[in-house]
Design a protein around this motif. Structure first.
Motif, PDB file in Angstrom:
ATOM      1  N   LEU A 155       8.117   2.871  -1.010  1.00 62.85           N
ATOM      2  CA  LEU A 155       8.732   2.178   0.114  1.00 62.85           C
ATOM      3  C   LEU A 155       8.085   2.543   1.440  1.00 62.85           C
ATOM      4  CD1 LEU A 155      12.530   2.348  -0.824  1.00 62.85           C
ATOM      5  CD2 LEU A 155      10.905   0.500  -1.227  1.00 62.85           C
ATOM      6  N   SER A 156       7.366   3.646   1.486  1.00 56.25           N
ATOM      7  CA  SER A 156       6.683   4.059   2.710  1.00 56.25           C
ATOM      8  C   SER A 156       5.382   3.301   2.914  1.00 56.25           C
ATOM      9  CB  SER A 156       6.403   5.562   2.678  1.00 56.25           C
ATOM     10  OG  SER A 156       7.603   6.299   2.618  1.00 56.25           O
ATOM     11  N   THR A 157       4.718   2.925   1.823  1.00 61.49           N
ATOM     12  CA  THR A 157       3.391   2.306   1.924  1.00 61.49           C
ATOM     13  C   THR A 157       3.332   0.889   1.374  1.00 61.49           C
ATOM     14  OG1 THR A 157       2.710   3.196  -0.238  1.00 61.49           O
ATOM     15  CG2 THR A 157       2.312   4.576   1.706  1.00 61.49           C
ATOM     16  N   PHE A 158       4.313   0.521   0.551  1.00 62.26           N
ATOM     17  CA  PHE A 158       4.299  -0.758  -0.167  1.00 62.26           C
ATOM     18  C   PHE A 158       2.951  -0.952  -0.871  1.00 62.26           C
ATOM     19  CE2 PHE A 158       7.717  -1.617   2.890  1.00 62.26           C
ATOM     20  CZ  PHE A 158       8.704  -2.005   2.002  1.00 62.26           C
ATOM     21  N   ALA A 159       2.508   0.135  -1.483  1.00 59.92           N
ATOM     22  CA  ALA A 159       1.264   0.112  -2.249  1.00 59.92           C
ATOM     23  C   ALA A 159       1.366   1.132  -3.372  1.00 59.92           C
ATOM     24  CB  ALA A 159       0.069   0.435  -1.358  1.00 59.92           C
ATOM     25  N   VAL A 160       0.707   0.849  -4.476  1.00 59.25           N
ATOM     26  CA  VAL A 160       0.642   1.782  -5.606  1.00 59.25           C
ATOM     27  C   VAL A 160      -0.789   1.783  -6.141  1.00 59.25           C
ATOM     28  CG1 VAL A 160       3.056   1.496  -6.295  1.00 59.25           C
ATOM     29  CG2 VAL A 160       1.312   0.001  -7.256  1.00 59.25           C
ATOM     30  N   THR A 161      -1.157   2.875  -6.757  1.00 61.87           N
ATOM     31  CA  THR A 161      -2.486   2.980  -7.369  1.00 61.87           C
ATOM     32  C   THR A 161      -2.326   3.111  -8.868  1.00 61.87           C
ATOM     33  OG1 THR A 161      -3.440   4.020  -5.407  1.00 61.87           O
ATOM     34  CG2 THR A 161      -4.621   4.291  -7.489  1.00 61.87           C
ATOM     35  N   ILE A 162      -2.948   2.201  -9.600  1.00 64.90           N
ATOM     36  CA  ILE A 162      -2.980   2.247 -11.062  1.00 64.90           C
ATOM     37  C   ILE A 162      -4.349   2.801 -11.439  1.00 64.90           C
ATOM     38  CG2 ILE A 162      -2.835   0.898 -13.182  1.00 64.90           C
ATOM     39  CD1 ILE A 162      -1.207  -1.175 -11.603  1.00 64.90           C
ATOM     40  N   PRO A 163      -4.411   3.993 -12.033  1.00 66.53           N
ATOM     41  CA  PRO A 163      -5.709   4.661 -12.249  1.00 66.53           C
ATOM     42  C   PRO A 163      -6.765   3.778 -12.910  1.00 66.53           C
ATOM     43  CG  PRO A 163      -3.907   6.140 -12.788  1.00 66.53           C
ATOM     44  CD  PRO A 163      -3.292   4.812 -12.514  1.00 66.53           C
ATOM     45  N   GLU A 164      -6.376   3.026 -13.937  1.00 65.39           N
ATOM     46  CA  GLU A 164      -7.352   2.230 -14.681  1.00 65.39           C
ATOM     47  C   GLU A 164      -7.660   0.884 -14.019  1.00 65.39           C
ATOM     48  OE1 GLU A 164      -4.353   4.322 -17.418  1.00 65.39           O
ATOM     49  OE2 GLU A 164      -4.304   2.931 -15.694  1.00 65.39           O
ATOM     50  N   TYR A 165      -6.888   0.553 -12.978  1.00 69.56           N
ATOM     51  CA  TYR A 165      -6.953  -0.798 -12.419  1.00 69.56           C
ATOM     52  C   TYR A 165      -7.321  -0.813 -10.938  1.00 69.56           C
ATOM     53  CZ  TYR A 165      -5.316  -5.577 -11.386  1.00 69.56           C
ATOM     54  OH  TYR A 165      -5.236  -6.891 -10.986  1.00 69.56           O
ATOM     55  N   GLY A 166      -6.775   0.129 -10.186  1.00 73.52           N
ATOM     56  CA  GLY A 166      -7.039   0.174  -8.755  1.00 73.52           C
ATOM     57  C   GLY A 166      -5.759   0.091  -7.946  1.00 73.52           C
ATOM     58  N   GLU A 167      -5.924  -0.058  -6.641  1.00 74.54           N
ATOM     59  CA  GLU A 167      -4.767  -0.107  -5.740  1.00 74.54           C
ATOM     60  C   GLU A 167      -4.193  -1.515  -5.683  1.00 74.54           C
ATOM     61  OE1 GLU A 167      -4.033   1.801  -1.486  1.00 74.54           O
ATOM     62  OE2 GLU A 167      -4.948  -0.193  -1.279  1.00 74.54           O
ATOM     63  N   VAL A 168      -2.862  -1.573  -5.674  1.00 78.81           N
ATOM     64  CA  VAL A 168      -2.152  -2.836  -5.454  1.00 78.81           C
ATOM     65  C   VAL A 168      -1.324  -2.649  -4.188  1.00 78.81           C
ATOM     66  CG1 VAL A 168      -0.466  -4.471  -6.334  1.00 78.81           C
ATOM     67  CG2 VAL A 168      -2.059  -3.361  -7.917  1.00 78.81           C
ATOM     68  N   ARG A 169      -1.606  -3.461  -3.192  1.00 76.86           N
ATOM     69  CA  ARG A 169      -0.906  -3.363  -1.908  1.00 76.86           C
ATOM     70  C   ARG A 169      -0.282  -4.713  -1.591  1.00 76.86           C
ATOM     71  NH1 ARG A 169      -0.967   0.121   2.323  1.00 76.86           N
ATOM     72  NH2 ARG A 169      -2.565   1.348   1.216  1.00 76.86           N
ATOM     73  N   ALA A 170       0.952  -4.694  -1.148  1.00 80.59           N
ATOM     74  CA  ALA A 170       1.648  -5.934  -0.843  1.00 80.59           C
ATOM     75  C   ALA A 170       1.027  -6.589   0.388  1.00 80.59           C
ATOM     76  CB  ALA A 170       3.127  -5.681  -0.614  1.00 80.59           C
ATOM     77  N   ALA A 171       0.594  -7.854   0.251  1.00 84.86           N
ATOM     78  CA  ALA A 171       0.101  -8.593   1.409  1.00 84.86           C
ATOM     79  C   ALA A 171       1.243  -8.826   2.391  1.00 84.86           C
ATOM     80  CB  ALA A 171      -0.508  -9.917   0.959  1.00 84.86           C
ATOM     81  N   VAL A 172       2.418  -9.167   1.859  1.00 85.44           N
ATOM     82  CA  VAL A 172       3.638  -9.293   2.648  1.00 85.44           C
ATOM     83  C   VAL A 172       4.688  -8.422   1.968  1.00 85.44           C
ATOM     84  CG1 VAL A 172       5.430 -10.834   3.519  1.00 85.44           C
ATOM     85  CG2 VAL A 172       3.076 -11.654   3.330  1.00 85.44           C
ATOM     86  N   PRO A 173       5.120  -7.325   2.591  1.00 87.35           N
ATOM     87  CA  PRO A 173       6.095  -6.442   1.937  1.00 87.35           C
ATOM     88  C   PRO A 173       7.364  -7.197   1.550  1.00 87.35           C
ATOM     89  CG  PRO A 173       5.176  -5.380   3.877  1.00 87.35           C
ATOM     90  CD  PRO A 173       4.700  -6.806   3.906  1.00 87.35           C
ATOM     91  N   PRO A 174       7.885  -6.918   0.373  1.00 81.15           N
ATOM     92  CA  PRO A 174       9.128  -7.585  -0.031  1.00 81.15           C
ATOM     93  C   PRO A 174      10.311  -7.055   0.767  1.00 81.15           C
ATOM     94  CG  PRO A 174       8.561  -5.867  -1.597  1.00 81.15           C
ATOM     95  CD  PRO A 174       7.414  -5.940  -0.631  1.00 81.15           C
TER      96      PRO A 174
END
Length: 295
Positions: A155-174
């Protein structure tokens, strides 16, 4: 939060009412502030007071996609975030092994296993990747401290890192709505990240209005009698599980289906299972029905 938020608290109030949700005092204001400040909204209160329904109504009012994460004891990050489709990955390996691929193809096998098509979105990841969404994190108090810490980071970054896939960051935070029945105290760090609102049981007049709005087919007299009876039951001594608004609606709906247009002792005794879910509460209330209905 959702970019299509109505203008001002009055606009939020009107939008919520258009979905059949009648916000209590101060709720429209805090929803408006959460939307304009892009802050998660933490709702606490007794079960059945409309916390979950608020998120559903807000999604409906703004045309957003509602994504629900139901918390429970033992939930962990992988169950809330993502997983890999192991069955399809194994099938993919077998297909590659059965083919006469080149050395280059074999060396890229591991990379191909973590392709988008094998990624299973769980609610949080789906919310980060879905524009104009409302993420409902329901009953966060049921989760443990570790999950709460993970949630705070997301909730602080609206982003997560999936080790095998990469970073997923919300273009527009939900938009994020967290609910808690207060079975345990949440940590201050999570509360500081959110705007807070306590949702209490409605007043008698508002409960009648809710029943009339949600169940227009129910007679005005029956709606008023059900609301008054529930209010008295709710404040009775010794009730283990006070009925919420959801139970008021269920009771009124059950009586209507039985063809009742008003509430009497016989009808109340027959349908107590719609409003009380503990045997002790039902027995105690059944003995006092005449007094409860008499007011």
């Amino acid at each position: 939060m959702v970019s299509s938020a109505p203008a001002g608290p009055a606009g939020v109030d009107e939008a919520l009412r258009s979905t059949g949700y009648l916000p209590g005092e101060g709720l429209s204001t805090v929803v408006y502030l959460a939307a304009t400040m892009s802050r998660p909204l933490l709702l606490e209160g007794e079960p059945g007071t409309g916390k979950t329904s608020l998120a559903e109504a807000w999604a409906a009012a703004t045309g957003a996609t509602l994504i629900r994460l139901q918390c429970y004891e033992g939930i962990d990050a992988s169950q809330a975030l993502y997983d890999w489709d192991f069955a399809r990955q194994i099938l993919h390996i077998r297909v590659v092994e059965a083919s006469t691929g080149t050395e280059a193809q074999e060396s890229s096998l591991e990379e191909s296993l973590f392709h988008e098509r094998f990624l299973l979105e769980r609610p949080i990841l789906r919310a980060l990747r879905t524009p104009n969404s409302v993420l409902l994190i329901d009953e966060i108090d049921r989760a443990d401290d570790e999950f709460e810490a993970f949630l705070l980071e997301v909730l602080s970054t609206f982003a997560v890192t999936i080790p095998e896939y990469g970073e997923v960051r919300a273009a527009v935070p939900p938009a994020v709505v967290l609910t808690s029945n207060r079975t345990r105290e949440l940590h201050d760090a999570l509360k500081r990240r959110c705007l807070y609102h306590w949702i209490d049981h409605p007043t008698l007049d508002r409960e009648i209005e809710i029943i009339r709005t949600r169940l227009p087919e129910v007679s005005p007299r029956l709606a008023a009698q059900v609301a008054a009876a529930v209010q008295r039951i709710r404040h009775s001594d010794g009730i283990l599980k006070p009925p919420g608004v959801a139970e008021s609606l269920d009771w009124a709906r059950a009586l209507h289906h039985l063809g009742r247009t008003e509430l009497d002792v016989a009808a109340a005794a027959e349908t107590l299972g719609a409003v009380l879910k503990y045997r002790e509460d039902a027995e105690r209330t059944r003995r006092a029905l005449a007094a409860i209905l008499a007011g």
